[in-house]
Motif scaffolding. Structure first.
Motif, PDB file in Angstrom:
ATOM      1  N   VAL A  48       0.843  -1.203   0.000  1.00  0.00           N
ATOM      2  CA  VAL A  48       0.000   0.000   0.000  1.00  0.00           C
ATOM      3  C   VAL A  48       0.874   1.248   0.000  1.00  0.00           C
ATOM      4  CG1 VAL A  48      -1.675   1.306   1.363  1.00  0.00           C
ATOM      5  CG2 VAL A  48      -1.971  -1.142   1.050  1.00  0.00           C
ATOM      6  N   GLY A  49       1.937   1.232   0.786  1.00  0.00           N
ATOM      7  CA  GLY A  49       2.850   2.383   0.814  1.00  0.00           C
ATOM      8  C   GLY A  49       3.531   2.614  -0.517  1.00  0.00           C
ATOM      9  N   THR A  50       3.931   1.542  -1.177  1.00  0.00           N
ATOM     10  CA  THR A  50       4.569   1.665  -2.489  1.00  0.00           C
ATOM     11  C   THR A  50       3.596   2.210  -3.523  1.00  0.00           C
ATOM     12  OG1 THR A  50       6.043  -0.161  -1.959  1.00  0.00           O
ATOM     13  CG2 THR A  50       5.808   0.405  -4.281  1.00  0.00           C
ATOM     14  N   LEU A  51       2.364   1.705  -3.513  1.00  0.00           N
ATOM     15  CA  LEU A  51       1.358   2.221  -4.453  1.00  0.00           C
ATOM     16  C   LEU A  51       1.066   3.701  -4.193  1.00  0.00           C
ATOM     17  CD1 LEU A  51      -1.169  -0.741  -4.662  1.00  0.00           C
ATOM     18  CD2 LEU A  51       0.362   0.087  -6.446  1.00  0.00           C
ATOM     19  N   GLY A  52       0.983   4.073  -2.936  1.00  0.00           N
ATOM     20  CA  GLY A  52       0.748   5.479  -2.601  1.00  0.00           C
ATOM     21  C   GLY A  52       1.889   6.374  -3.061  1.00  0.00           C
ATOM     22  N   ALA A  55       1.691   6.717  -6.843  1.00  0.00           N
ATOM     23  CA  ALA A  55       0.600   7.614  -7.239  1.00  0.00           C
ATOM     24  C   ALA A  55       0.982   9.064  -6.996  1.00  0.00           C
ATOM     25  CB  ALA A  55      -0.673   7.259  -6.474  1.00  0.00           C
ATOM     26  N   LEU A  56       1.608   9.351  -5.868  1.00  0.00           N
ATOM     27  CA  LEU A  56       2.043  10.717  -5.578  1.00  0.00           C
ATOM     28  C   LEU A  56       3.109  11.171  -6.571  1.00  0.00           C
ATOM     29  CD1 LEU A  56       1.922  13.190  -3.718  1.00  0.00           C
ATOM     30  CD2 LEU A  56       3.684  12.088  -2.324  1.00  0.00           C
ATOM     31  N   ALA A  58       3.510  10.094  -9.648  1.00  0.00           N
ATOM     32  CA  ALA A  58       2.876  10.316 -10.953  1.00  0.00           C
ATOM     33  C   ALA A  58       2.129  11.646 -10.982  1.00  0.00           C
ATOM     34  CB  ALA A  58       1.913   9.168 -11.265  1.00  0.00           C
ATOM     35  N   ALA A  59       1.449  11.968  -9.890  1.00  0.00           N
ATOM     36  CA  ALA A  59       0.727  13.249  -9.834  1.00  0.00           C
ATOM     37  C   ALA A  59       1.700  14.419  -9.885  1.00  0.00           C
ATOM     38  CB  ALA A  59      -0.125  13.310  -8.569  1.00  0.00           C
ATOM     39  N   LEU A  60       2.798  14.334  -9.147  1.00  0.00           N
ATOM     40  CA  LEU A  60       3.791  15.419  -9.172  1.00  0.00           C
ATOM     41  C   LEU A  60       4.449  15.541 -10.545  1.00  0.00           C
ATOM     42  CD1 LEU A  60       5.504  14.994  -5.686  1.00  0.00           C
ATOM     43  CD2 LEU A  60       3.950  16.806  -6.424  1.00  0.00           C
ATOM     44  N   TYR A  61       4.697  14.421 -11.204  1.00  0.00           N
ATOM     45  CA  TYR A  61       5.276  14.455 -12.545  1.00  0.00           C
ATOM     46  C   TYR A  61       4.334  15.159 -13.518  1.00  0.00           C
ATOM     47  CZ  TYR A  61       7.036  12.912 -17.047  1.00  0.00           C
ATOM     48  OH  TYR A  61       7.503  12.887 -18.344  1.00  0.00           O
ATOM     49  N   LYS A  62       3.031  14.824 -13.423  1.00  0.00           N
ATOM     50  CA  LYS A  62       2.048  15.459 -14.314  1.00  0.00           C
ATOM     51  C   LYS A  62       1.994  16.968 -14.075  1.00  0.00           C
ATOM     52  CE  LYS A  62      -0.423  12.967 -16.923  1.00  0.00           C
ATOM     53  NZ  LYS A  62      -0.233  13.010 -18.353  1.00  0.00           N
ATOM     54  N   VAL A  63       2.043  17.379 -12.819  1.00  0.00           N
ATOM     55  CA  VAL A  63       1.996  18.813 -12.504  1.00  0.00           C
ATOM     56  C   VAL A  63       3.264  19.487 -13.000  1.00  0.00           C
ATOM     57  CG1 VAL A  63       2.048  20.478 -10.600  1.00  0.00           C
ATOM     58  CG2 VAL A  63       0.416  18.589 -10.558  1.00  0.00           C
ATOM     59  N   ALA A  64       4.428  18.873 -12.741  1.00  0.00           N
ATOM     60  CA  ALA A  64       5.700  19.494 -13.111  1.00  0.00           C
ATOM     61  C   ALA A  64       5.889  19.582 -14.617  1.00  0.00           C
ATOM     62  CB  ALA A  64       6.858  18.719 -12.490  1.00  0.00           C
ATOM     63  N   THR A  65       5.290  18.677 -15.390  1.00  0.00           N
ATOM     64  CA  THR A  65       5.458  18.710 -16.838  1.00  0.00           C
ATOM     65  C   THR A  65       4.274  19.368 -17.548  1.00  0.00           C
ATOM     66  OG1 THR A  65       4.532  16.486 -17.018  1.00  0.00           O
ATOM     67  CG2 THR A  65       6.937  16.672 -16.854  1.00  0.00           C
ATOM     68  N   SER A  66       3.365  19.968 -16.793  1.00  0.00           N
ATOM     69  CA  SER A  66       2.239  20.648 -17.439  1.00  0.00           C
ATOM     70  C   SER A  66       2.721  21.930 -18.112  1.00  0.00           C
ATOM     71  CB  SER A  66       1.148  20.972 -16.415  1.00  0.00           C
ATOM     72  OG  SER A  66       1.613  21.949 -15.509  1.00  0.00           O
ATOM     73  N   ALA A  67       1.960  22.390 -19.077  1.00  0.00           N
ATOM     74  CA  ALA A  67       2.342  23.569 -19.859  1.00  0.00           C
ATOM     75  C   ALA A  67       2.457  24.811 -18.985  1.00  0.00           C
ATOM     76  CB  ALA A  67       1.329  23.798 -20.971  1.00  0.00           C
ATOM     77  N   ALA A  68       1.550  24.987 -18.033  1.00  0.00           N
ATOM     78  CA  ALA A  68       1.573  26.178 -17.179  1.00  0.00           C
ATOM     79  C   ALA A  68       2.836  26.226 -16.329  1.00  0.00           C
ATOM     80  CB  ALA A  68       0.333  26.202 -16.300  1.00  0.00           C
ATOM     81  N   VAL A  69       3.223  25.099 -15.764  1.00  0.00           N
ATOM     82  CA  VAL A  69       4.411  25.069 -14.908  1.00  0.00           C
ATOM     83  C   VAL A  69       5.663  25.255 -15.749  1.00  0.00           C
ATOM     84  CG1 VAL A  69       5.778  23.609 -13.357  1.00  0.00           C
ATOM     85  CG2 VAL A  69       3.306  23.680 -13.121  1.00  0.00           C
ATOM     86  N   LEU A  70       5.734  24.588 -16.896  1.00  0.00           N
ATOM     87  CA  LEU A  70       6.907  24.755 -17.759  1.00  0.00           C
ATOM     88  C   LEU A  70       7.044  26.192 -18.246  1.00  0.00           C
ATOM     89  CD1 LEU A  70       6.852  21.446 -19.834  1.00  0.00           C
ATOM     90  CD2 LEU A  70       8.405  22.090 -17.989  1.00  0.00           C
TER      91      LEU A  70
END
Length: 84
Positions: A48-52, A55-56, A58-70
């Motif tokens: 459960v800890g590894t999955l969490g 998931a965290l 992946a969410a941070l990667y999506k935010v960091a590579t979004s157009a607005a952040v870049l």
């Protein structure tokens, strides 16, 4: 009542000392040097800890590579390099 304590009570004369020792051991925990009986995680908790964590991440990667952040990072870098 713990089965070991109950068995020690009927085992032999002088069982009172064994009962006290068994109770003391159960209350204090056997392995104090290793942090006690609840020192680590079980396999299910690791899963459960590894999955969490994944998931965290992946969410941070999506935010960091979004157009607005870049775009914001590029603008900050541009302002820092062209500061006078």
């Amino acid at each position: 009542m713990n089965l070991a304590i109950r068995n020690a009570a009927v085992a032999a004369p002088g069982a009172t000392r064994r009962i006290r020792t068994a109770i003391r051991t159960a209350v204090r925990g056997r392995n104090r040097s290793r942090g006690g009986r609840d020192a680590g995680m079980t396999t299910a908790e690791y899963a459960v800890g590894t999955l969490g964590a994944c998931a965290l991440g992946a969410a941070l990667y999506k935010v960091a590579t979004s157009a607005a952040v870049l775009e914001a990072l590029a603008g900050a870098l541009d302002r820092a390099l062209h500061a006078t």
